[in-house]
Motif scaffolding. Structure first.
Motif, mmCIF file in Angstrom:
data_model
loop_
_atom_site.group_PDB
_atom_site.id
_atom_site.type_symbol
_atom_site.label_atom_id
_atom_site.label_comp_id
_atom_site.label_asym_id
_atom_site.label_seq_id
_atom_site.Cartn_x
_atom_site.Cartn_y
_atom_site.Cartn_z
ATOM 1 N N ALA A 79 44.704 63.327 25.970
ATOM 2 C CA ALA A 79 44.974 62.474 27.128
ATOM 3 C C ALA A 79 44.744 63.223 28.434
ATOM 4 O O ALA A 79 44.159 62.686 29.387
ATOM 5 C CB ALA A 79 46.411 61.961 27.057
ATOM 6 N N LEU A 80 45.195 64.482 28.486
ATOM 7 C CA LEU A 80 44.988 65.303 29.678
ATOM 8 C C LEU A 80 43.510 65.635 29.859
ATOM 9 O O LEU A 80 42.986 65.643 30.979
ATOM 10 C CB LEU A 80 45.809 66.586 29.565
ATOM 11 C CG LEU A 80 47.325 66.429 29.706
ATOM 12 C CD1 LEU A 80 48.042 67.663 29.171
ATOM 13 C CD2 LEU A 80 47.701 66.175 31.163
ATOM 14 N N MET A 81 42.823 65.909 28.746
ATOM 15 C CA MET A 81 41.401 66.220 28.808
ATOM 16 C C MET A 81 40.609 65.045 29.374
ATOM 17 O O MET A 81 39.673 65.240 30.160
ATOM 18 C CB MET A 81 40.875 66.584 27.421
ATOM 19 C CG MET A 81 39.416 67.005 27.392
ATOM 20 S SD MET A 81 38.787 67.237 25.700
ATOM 21 C CE MET A 81 39.725 68.685 25.206
ATOM 22 N N LYS A 82 40.968 63.844 28.984
ATOM 23 C CA LYS A 82 40.260 62.660 29.471
ATOM 24 C C LYS A 82 40.380 62.554 30.992
ATOM 25 O O LYS A 82 39.397 62.264 31.684
ATOM 26 C CB LYS A 82 40.807 61.395 28.812
ATOM 27 C CG LYS A 82 40.079 60.116 29.232
ATOM 28 C CD LYS A 82 40.541 58.930 28.427
ATOM 29 C CE LYS A 82 39.847 57.655 28.904
ATOM 30 N NZ LYS A 82 38.375 57.728 28.737
ATOM 31 N N ASP A 83 41.574 62.812 31.524
ATOM 32 C CA ASP A 83 41.768 62.755 32.972
ATOM 33 C C ASP A 83 41.001 63.884 33.665
ATOM 34 O O ASP A 83 40.426 63.691 34.745
ATOM 35 C CB ASP A 83 43.254 62.861 33.298
ATOM 36 C CG ASP A 83 43.655 61.949 34.454
ATOM 37 O OD1 ASP A 83 42.803 61.150 34.906
ATOM 38 O OD2 ASP A 83 44.811 62.025 34.912
ATOM 39 N N ALA A 84 40.975 65.062 33.045
ATOM 40 C CA ALA A 84 40.231 66.183 33.617
ATOM 41 C C ALA A 84 38.727 65.897 33.630
ATOM 42 O O ALA A 84 38.024 66.255 34.587
ATOM 43 C CB ALA A 84 40.517 67.460 32.833
ATOM 44 N N MET A 85 38.234 65.249 32.588
ATOM 45 C CA MET A 85 36.811 64.900 32.533
ATOM 46 C C MET A 85 36.464 63.869 33.599
ATOM 47 O O MET A 85 35.345 63.852 34.128
ATOM 48 C CB MET A 85 36.452 64.379 31.147
ATOM 49 C CG MET A 85 36.528 65.423 30.036
ATOM 50 S SD MET A 85 35.533 66.889 30.368
ATOM 51 C CE MET A 85 33.879 66.181 30.346
ATOM 52 N N ASN A 86 37.413 63.004 33.944
ATOM 53 C CA ASN A 86 37.184 62.054 35.029
ATOM 54 C C ASN A 86 37.055 62.795 36.350
ATOM 55 O O ASN A 86 36.218 62.446 37.191
ATOM 56 C CB ASN A 86 38.337 61.057 35.106
ATOM 57 C CG ASN A 86 38.200 60.112 36.283
ATOM 58 O OD1 ASN A 86 37.303 59.279 36.339
ATOM 59 N ND2 ASN A 86 39.096 60.256 37.259
ATOM 60 N N ALA A 87 37.874 63.849 36.534
ATOM 61 C CA ALA A 87 37.765 64.667 37.747
ATOM 62 C C ALA A 87 36.405 65.350 37.813
ATOM 63 O O ALA A 87 35.799 65.460 38.889
ATOM 64 C CB ALA A 87 38.888 65.704 37.776
ATOM 65 N N LEU A 88 35.905 65.808 36.667
ATOM 66 C CA LEU A 88 34.581 66.426 36.616
ATOM 67 C C LEU A 88 33.493 65.426 36.975
ATOM 68 O O LEU A 88 32.534 65.748 37.690
ATOM 69 C CB LEU A 88 34.337 67.003 35.218
ATOM 70 C CG LEU A 88 32.966 67.633 34.960
ATOM 71 C CD1 LEU A 88 32.787 68.870 35.830
ATOM 72 C CD2 LEU A 88 32.817 68.005 33.483
ATOM 73 N N ASP A 106 34.272 64.399 40.990
ATOM 74 C CA ASP A 106 34.311 65.446 42.014
ATOM 75 C C ASP A 106 33.554 66.709 41.633
ATOM 76 O O ASP A 106 33.632 67.718 42.349
ATOM 77 C CB ASP A 106 35.769 65.812 42.336
ATOM 78 C CG ASP A 106 36.562 64.615 42.824
ATOM 79 O OD1 ASP A 106 36.003 63.829 43.617
ATOM 80 O OD2 ASP A 106 37.723 64.453 42.418
ATOM 81 N N GLY A 107 32.877 66.699 40.479
ATOM 82 C CA GLY A 107 32.096 67.851 40.079
ATOM 83 C C GLY A 107 32.932 69.005 39.554
ATOM 84 O O GLY A 107 34.128 68.848 39.280
ATOM 85 N N PHE A 143 37.023 69.571 38.862
ATOM 86 C CA PHE A 143 37.530 69.898 37.530
ATOM 87 C C PHE A 143 38.399 71.152 37.564
ATOM 88 O O PHE A 143 39.468 71.212 36.958
ATOM 89 C CB PHE A 143 36.352 70.100 36.578
ATOM 90 C CG PHE A 143 36.733 70.474 35.175
ATOM 91 C CD1 PHE A 143 37.194 69.517 34.285
ATOM 92 C CD2 PHE A 143 36.615 71.786 34.735
ATOM 93 C CE1 PHE A 143 37.542 69.857 32.986
ATOM 94 C CE2 PHE A 143 36.950 72.137 33.442
ATOM 95 C CZ PHE A 143 37.427 71.172 32.567
ATOM 96 N N LEU A 144 37.950 72.162 38.290
ATOM 97 C CA LEU A 144 38.670 73.437 38.322
ATOM 98 C C LEU A 144 39.923 73.382 39.173
ATOM 99 O O LEU A 144 40.806 74.235 39.044
ATOM 100 C CB LEU A 144 37.740 74.545 38.840
ATOM 101 C CG LEU A 144 36.562 74.899 37.929
ATOM 102 C CD1 LEU A 144 35.686 75.957 38.575
ATOM 103 C CD2 LEU A 144 37.066 75.380 36.562
ATOM 104 N N THR A 145 40.028 72.402 40.062
ATOM 105 C CA THR A 145 41.223 72.285 40.897
ATOM 106 C C THR A 145 42.182 71.211 40.406
ATOM 107 O O THR A 145 43.272 71.056 40.969
ATOM 108 C CB THR A 145 40.831 71.977 42.357
ATOM 109 O OG1 THR A 145 40.011 70.794 42.398
ATOM 110 C CG2 THR A 145 40.071 73.144 42.967
#
Length: 287
Positions: free
Chosen positions: A180-189, A192-193, A197-199
């Protein structure tokens, strides 16, 4: 194409995870057994090439899972990881060079047919691209509490089914939360690139949850037989992921009379998973 791509990525991830499970279980059984929670277990495992090969498979699985979650809903992607168990059994049988009896082939067919029926009937779709912090806070609190309770309950019990089952269930919660967290992080990638993703806090949160899942998995494998740990892990991951997809991302599944074929599919999966876990190949003996 909208469904095919995440399904393909999820299958690659499930196969890699199955390979990792087989290799990691063999490695876990080759190091000194532990009765308590011992972080040093990973240090012992680092000296085993087979465990390192398993971790490489985990990395490949993580990449496939990330791609699947970036292109499909959580409630579609994560249930596909039920395929890990039959795939792990097939890989284990190849490793010990022993064929599968008909009852296990029937169990594999039940899992595959049940999964296909359940997902076709549920047709999970929709959902939000991003989850607000207001939704994450209670979800994280509940997941953390469930993991701690299950881990504590497992470690209080001697080696056996109860211990392995509790630790397997705790691992399942961590795996579902990681996804679930990974999915949200991939949306950030995606939005926002690399900088986004890193922030994003979700990136580091899913890394922490993933490490906890790996550590719990190793203890679950040592805690007792696969008949207890694997069903708890396999079925728990799919169930918790479905709940998180609906609660966090607002994903939907079909209701009404569609619930009947969904229930039949789940029943086939449960029977197949329990049979595979009970009658599967033992990596120590080859039986």
């Amino acid at each position: 194409m909208g469904v095919l791509l995440p399904v393909l990525f999820a299958f690659v991830a499930a196969f890699s995870n199955a390979l990792a499970t087989v290799l990691q279980r063999r490695a876990a059984l080759s190091v000194p057994q532990t009765k308590g929670f011992r972080p040093g277990l990973v240090v012992d495992l680092l000296r085993r090439p087979v465990w390192l090969a398993g971790m490489l498979a985990v990395v490949v699985a993580g990449a496939g899972q990330a791609a699947a979650l970036a292109t499909g809903p959580l409630s579609l992607v994560q249930p596909l990881f039920v395929l890990e168990l039959p795939l792990a059994l097939l890989l284990a049988s190849l490793m010990v060079r022993r064929g599968l009896p008909r009852v296990l082939w029937a169990a594999v067919a039940a899992v595959v047919a049940g999964l296909g029926l359940a997902l076709a009937a549920a047709a999970p779709d929709g959902g939000d691209a991003h989850v607000s912090v207001a939704r994450w806070v209670p979800a994280l609190a509940v997941a953390a509490a469930a993991t701690l309770l299950l881990t504590g309950a497992g470690l209080k019990r001697p080696e056996g089914k109860a211990r392995a089952g509790c630790l397997g269930a705790a691992t399942a919660v961590c795996y579902a939360l990681t996804a679930a967290l990974m999915k949200d992080a991939m949306n950030a990638l995606d939005t926002d690139g690399v900088a986004g993703f890193l922030t994003a806090w979700e990136t580091y949160a899913f890394a922490v949850a993933g490490v906890c899942a790996v550590l719990l998995l190793e203890h679950a494998m040592q805690g007792g037989p696969l008949v207890a740990s694997q069903p708890a892990l396999t079925l728990g991951d799919a169930t918790v992921s479905l709940l998180l997809g609906m609660a966090l991302y607002g994903e939907r599944v079909r209701t009404g009379w569609w619930f009947l074929p969904q229930l039949l599919g789940v029943a086939l999966i449960v029977v197949g998973v329990l049979t595979l876990a009970r009658r599967g190949v033992d990596l120590r003996t080859g039986r």
